[in-house]
Write a protein that holds these residues in place. Structure first.
Motif, PDB file in Angstrom:
ATOM      1  N   SER A 155       0.951  -1.183   0.022  1.00 22.13           N
ATOM      2  CA  SER A 155       0.184  -0.047  -0.126  1.00 22.13           C
ATOM      3  C   SER A 155       0.843   1.204   0.100  1.00 22.13           C
ATOM      4  CB  SER A 155      -1.056   0.053   1.307  1.00 22.13           C
ATOM      5  OG  SER A 155      -0.459   0.491   2.378  1.00 22.13           O
ATOM      6  N   LYS A 156       1.856   1.141   0.567  1.00 19.13           N
ATOM      7  CA  LYS A 156       2.904   2.424   0.752  1.00 19.13           C
ATOM      8  C   LYS A 156       3.607   2.498  -0.535  1.00 19.13           C
ATOM      9  CE  LYS A 156       1.829   3.908   4.717  1.00 19.13           C
ATOM     10  NZ  LYS A 156       1.061   5.249   4.788  1.00 19.13           N
ATOM     11  N   GLY A 157       3.790   1.373  -1.241  1.00 22.59           N
ATOM     12  CA  GLY A 157       4.508   1.372  -2.606  1.00 22.59           C
ATOM     13  C   GLY A 157       3.654   2.258  -3.413  1.00 22.59           C
ATOM     14  N   ALA A 158       2.463   1.886  -3.532  1.00 23.89           N
ATOM     15  CA  ALA A 158       1.316   2.644  -4.209  1.00 23.89           C
ATOM     16  C   ALA A 158       1.380   4.160  -3.734  1.00 23.89           C
ATOM     17  CB  ALA A 158      -0.165   2.102  -3.923  1.00 23.89           C
ATOM     18  N   ILE A 159       1.703   4.504  -2.655  1.00 23.72           N
ATOM     19  CA  ILE A 159       1.760   5.782  -2.254  1.00 23.72           C
ATOM     20  C   ILE A 159       2.781   6.581  -2.907  1.00 23.72           C
ATOM     21  CG2 ILE A 159       2.129   7.281  -0.402  1.00 23.72           C
ATOM     22  CD1 ILE A 159      -0.858   6.594  -0.707  1.00 23.72           C
ATOM     23  N   ASN A 160       3.968   5.963  -2.894  1.00 26.74           N
ATOM     24  CA  ASN A 160       5.271   6.537  -3.588  1.00 26.74           C
ATOM     25  C   ASN A 160       4.992   6.949  -5.118  1.00 26.74           C
ATOM     26  OD1 ASN A 160       6.288   6.132  -1.058  1.00 26.74           O
ATOM     27  ND2 ASN A 160       7.977   4.786  -1.870  1.00 26.74           N
ATOM     28  N   SER A 161       4.302   5.681  -5.858  1.00 29.67           N
ATOM     29  CA  SER A 161       3.984   5.991  -7.280  1.00 29.67           C
ATOM     30  C   SER A 161       3.167   7.263  -7.383  1.00 29.67           C
ATOM     31  CB  SER A 161       3.391   4.795  -7.620  1.00 29.67           C
ATOM     32  OG  SER A 161       4.180   3.823  -7.787  1.00 29.67           O
ATOM     33  N   PHE A 162       1.957   7.114  -6.513  1.00 28.80           N
ATOM     34  CA  PHE A 162       1.008   8.109  -6.528  1.00 28.80           C
ATOM     35  C   PHE A 162       1.525   9.741  -6.121  1.00 28.80           C
ATOM     36  CE2 PHE A 162      -2.212  10.877  -3.986  1.00 28.80           C
ATOM     37  CZ  PHE A 162      -3.272  10.965  -5.254  1.00 28.80           C
ATOM     38  N   THR A 163       2.386   9.868  -5.440  1.00 29.19           N
ATOM     39  CA  THR A 163       3.258  10.990  -4.933  1.00 29.19           C
ATOM     40  C   THR A 163       3.802  11.570  -6.144  1.00 29.19           C
ATOM     41  OG1 THR A 163       3.566  10.333  -2.781  1.00 29.19           O
ATOM     42  CG2 THR A 163       4.979  11.885  -3.466  1.00 29.19           C
ATOM     43  N   ILE A 164       4.708  10.687  -6.821  1.00 31.10           N
ATOM     44  CA  ILE A 164       5.467  11.065  -7.951  1.00 31.10           C
ATOM     45  C   ILE A 164       4.505  11.727  -8.966  1.00 31.10           C
ATOM     46  CG2 ILE A 164       7.038  10.239  -9.994  1.00 31.10           C
ATOM     47  CD1 ILE A 164       8.192   8.555  -7.578  1.00 31.10           C
ATOM     48  N   GLY A 165       3.461  10.803  -9.478  1.00 32.82           N
ATOM     49  CA  GLY A 165       2.463  11.101 -10.519  1.00 32.82           C
ATOM     50  C   GLY A 165       1.657  12.390 -10.436  1.00 32.82           C
ATOM     51  N   LEU A 166       1.255  12.654  -9.017  1.00 33.41           N
ATOM     52  CA  LEU A 166       0.409  13.751  -8.765  1.00 33.41           C
ATOM     53  C   LEU A 166       1.187  14.875  -8.832  1.00 33.41           C
ATOM     54  CD1 LEU A 166      -2.412  15.080  -8.096  1.00 33.41           C
ATOM     55  CD2 LEU A 166      -1.617  14.690  -5.600  1.00 33.41           C
ATOM     56  N   ALA A 167       2.544  14.830  -8.274  1.00 30.10           N
ATOM     57  CA  ALA A 167       3.443  15.856  -8.402  1.00 30.10           C
ATOM     58  C   ALA A 167       3.734  16.473  -9.780  1.00 30.10           C
ATOM     59  CB  ALA A 167       4.553  15.655  -7.771  1.00 30.10           C
ATOM     60  N   ARG A 168       3.911  15.784 -10.696  1.00 31.20           N
ATOM     61  CA  ARG A 168       3.996  16.010 -12.194  1.00 31.20           C
ATOM     62  C   ARG A 168       2.959  16.530 -12.651  1.00 31.20           C
ATOM     63  NH1 ARG A 168       8.008  11.049 -13.803  1.00 31.20           N
ATOM     64  NH2 ARG A 168       9.730  11.595 -12.570  1.00 31.20           N
ATOM     65  N   GLU A 169       1.453  16.321 -12.224  1.00 27.84           N
ATOM     66  CA  GLU A 169       0.325  16.468 -12.659  1.00 27.84           C
ATOM     67  C   GLU A 169       0.109  17.650 -12.427  1.00 27.84           C
ATOM     68  OE1 GLU A 169      -2.753  13.392 -13.168  1.00 27.84           O
ATOM     69  OE2 GLU A 169      -3.908  14.640 -11.770  1.00 27.84           O
ATOM     70  N   VAL A 170       0.111  18.354 -11.182  1.00 31.88           N
ATOM     71  CA  VAL A 170      -0.102  19.578 -10.618  1.00 31.88           C
ATOM     72  C   VAL A 170       1.138  20.369 -10.497  1.00 31.88           C
ATOM     73  CG1 VAL A 170      -2.232  18.717  -9.513  1.00 31.88           C
ATOM     74  CG2 VAL A 170      -0.161  18.661  -8.417  1.00 31.88           C
ATOM     75  N   ALA A 171       2.225  20.267 -10.963  1.00 28.56           N
ATOM     76  CA  ALA A 171       3.536  20.930 -10.664  1.00 28.56           C
ATOM     77  C   ALA A 171       3.110  22.557 -11.450  1.00 28.56           C
ATOM     78  CB  ALA A 171       4.679  20.637 -11.527  1.00 28.56           C
ATOM     79  N   GLN A 172       2.291  22.613 -12.310  1.00 27.87           N
ATOM     80  CA  GLN A 172       2.046  23.911 -12.959  1.00 27.87           C
ATOM     81  C   GLN A 172       0.952  24.795 -12.338  1.00 27.87           C
ATOM     82  OE1 GLN A 172       2.311  24.115 -17.248  1.00 27.87           O
ATOM     83  NE2 GLN A 172       3.867  22.750 -17.464  1.00 27.87           N
ATOM     84  N   GLU A 173       0.328  24.210 -11.169  1.00 29.49           N
ATOM     85  CA  GLU A 173      -0.848  24.800 -10.840  1.00 29.49           C
ATOM     86  C   GLU A 173      -0.498  25.322  -9.255  1.00 29.49           C
ATOM     87  OE1 GLU A 173      -3.987  22.206 -11.154  1.00 29.49           O
ATOM     88  OE2 GLU A 173      -2.947  21.262 -13.060  1.00 29.49           O
ATOM     89  N   GLY A 174       0.754  25.512  -8.788  1.00 30.19           N
ATOM     90  CA  GLY A 174       0.975  25.994  -7.561  1.00 30.19           C
ATOM     91  C   GLY A 174       0.891  25.015  -6.501  1.00 30.19           C
ATOM     92  N   ILE A 175       1.105  23.548  -6.980  1.00 30.91           N
ATOM     93  CA  ILE A 175       0.946  22.709  -5.655  1.00 30.91           C
ATOM     94  C   ILE A 175       1.977  21.825  -5.703  1.00 30.91           C
ATOM     95  CG2 ILE A 175      -0.514  20.980  -4.906  1.00 30.91           C
ATOM     96  CD1 ILE A 175      -3.165  22.031  -6.312  1.00 30.91           C
ATOM     97  N   ARG A 176       2.917  21.642  -4.792  1.00 29.42           N
ATOM     98  CA  ARG A 176       3.916  20.610  -4.675  1.00 29.42           C
ATOM     99  C   ARG A 176       3.267  19.376  -3.829  1.00 29.42           C
ATOM    100  NH1 ARG A 176       7.190  21.614  -1.432  1.00 29.42           N
ATOM    101  NH2 ARG A 176       6.379  23.345  -0.122  1.00 29.42           N
ATOM    102  N   VAL A 177       3.966  18.266  -4.333  1.00 30.10           N
ATOM    103  CA  VAL A 177       3.484  16.905  -3.636  1.00 30.10           C
ATOM    104  C   VAL A 177       4.550  15.944  -3.436  1.00 30.10           C
ATOM    105  CG1 VAL A 177       1.901  14.845  -4.012  1.00 30.10           C
ATOM    106  CG2 VAL A 177       1.478  17.224  -5.291  1.00 30.10           C
ATOM    107  N   ASN A 178       4.828  15.681  -2.245  1.00 28.80           N
ATOM    108  CA  ASN A 178       5.945  14.976  -1.818  1.00 28.80           C
ATOM    109  C   ASN A 178       5.497  14.082  -0.579  1.00 28.80           C
ATOM    110  OD1 ASN A 178       8.365  16.555  -2.850  1.00 28.80           O
ATOM    111  ND2 ASN A 178       7.318  18.191  -1.951  1.00 28.80           N
TER     112      ASN A 178
END
Length: 257
Positions: A169-192
């Motif tokens: 479940s935490k491996g999924a969280i790592n993938s989600f973190t990377i994917g969402l970070a790139r998705e919203v990087a131009q919208e003023g949101i950082r995801v780590n």
């Protein structure tokens, strides 16, 4: 607004899920002491959550406790609505709520355990992140902000012999973190994400292994378990303008393990 432009007087609210004890409580207290209004979410521990709120208020901060199960979409919507109506615009989300499902080898794990771990740890985190993005994205008229997901070193180590289901479940969280970070990087949101190693919290006792910290400490290069407060410092940094160019990162806080 650029993340670095926030000053203490106008800091937006931060929601910390599963914040009645352990790492969540330490994060809520530290973030609250640094001037962020904090929504202390809890599923069951109301008394403990109210205690965290009182500690934040005593340190000069603002906080409210909000009951809600992150695996329930209705509860998630209510957590966000209550936070913004009582504490103002959102600036941060800490996806900390999580369960281990207890110790079991894969060959013995129950379907219900797997389902519940995935519901809370993955579905819950994604639902909360979804609402955070809706409310913080510059594209939707928000003010920007930061999301910090609490992962685990188990994602990299595998949780072998103890909780592979939890590690997955935490491996999924790592993938989600990377994917969402790139998705919203131009919208003023950082995801780590922060990936704690062996940390002294009630998590081990609740999983049925009260001696786990003692038993595992020698496997850590620093020869000791970490504290919830040490993990909270990493979360605070990732939420703050000091980390303005950091996104899609998994920060390991594990004593070198």
């Amino acid at each position: 607004m650029h993340m670095g432009e926030w000053n203490k007087g106008e800091q937006g609210a931060v929601i910390v899920t599963g914040a009645s004890r352990g790492i969540g409580a330490a994060v809520a207290r530290l973030v609250g002491a640094h001037g962020f209004p904090v929504a202390v979410n809890f599923a069951k521990g109301e008394t403990a959550a109210q205690e965290v709120v009182l500690q934040i208020i005593a340190s000069g901060g603002r906080a409210i406790a909000i009951q809600g199960d992150v695996a329930s979409e209705d509860d998630v919507m209510r957590i966000f609505e209550t936070t913004m109506s009582e504490l103002g615009p959102l600036q941060g989300l800490v996806n900390n709520a999580g369960i281990t499902g207890g110790f079991a080898r894969v060959e013995e794990v129950q379907a219900e355990t797997i389902r519940r771990v995935l519901e809370v740890n993955i579905t819950g985190a994604i639902l909360c992140a979804r609402e955070a993005v809706k409310n913080m994205s510059l594209r939707r008229g928000g003010r920007g902000g930061a999301i910090v997901n609490i992962s685990s070193l188990a994602a990299r180590l595998g949780g072998t012999g103890e909780w592979v289901h939890y590690a997955a479940s935490k491996g999924a969280i790592n993938s989600f973190t990377i994917g969402l970070a790139r998705e919203v990087a131009q919208e003023g949101i950082r995801v780590n994400a922060v990936a704690p190693g062996l940390i002294e919290t009630e998590l081990h006792a609740l999983s049925g292994a009260p001696d786990r910290v003692e038993r595992m400490s020698p496997t850590v290069p620093m020869q000791r378990a970490g504290t919830a407060e040490e993990v909270a410092e990493g979360v605070l940094w990732l939420l703050s303008p000091a980390a303005s160019y950091t996104t899609g990162t998994i920060l390991e806080i594990g004593g070198g393990r």
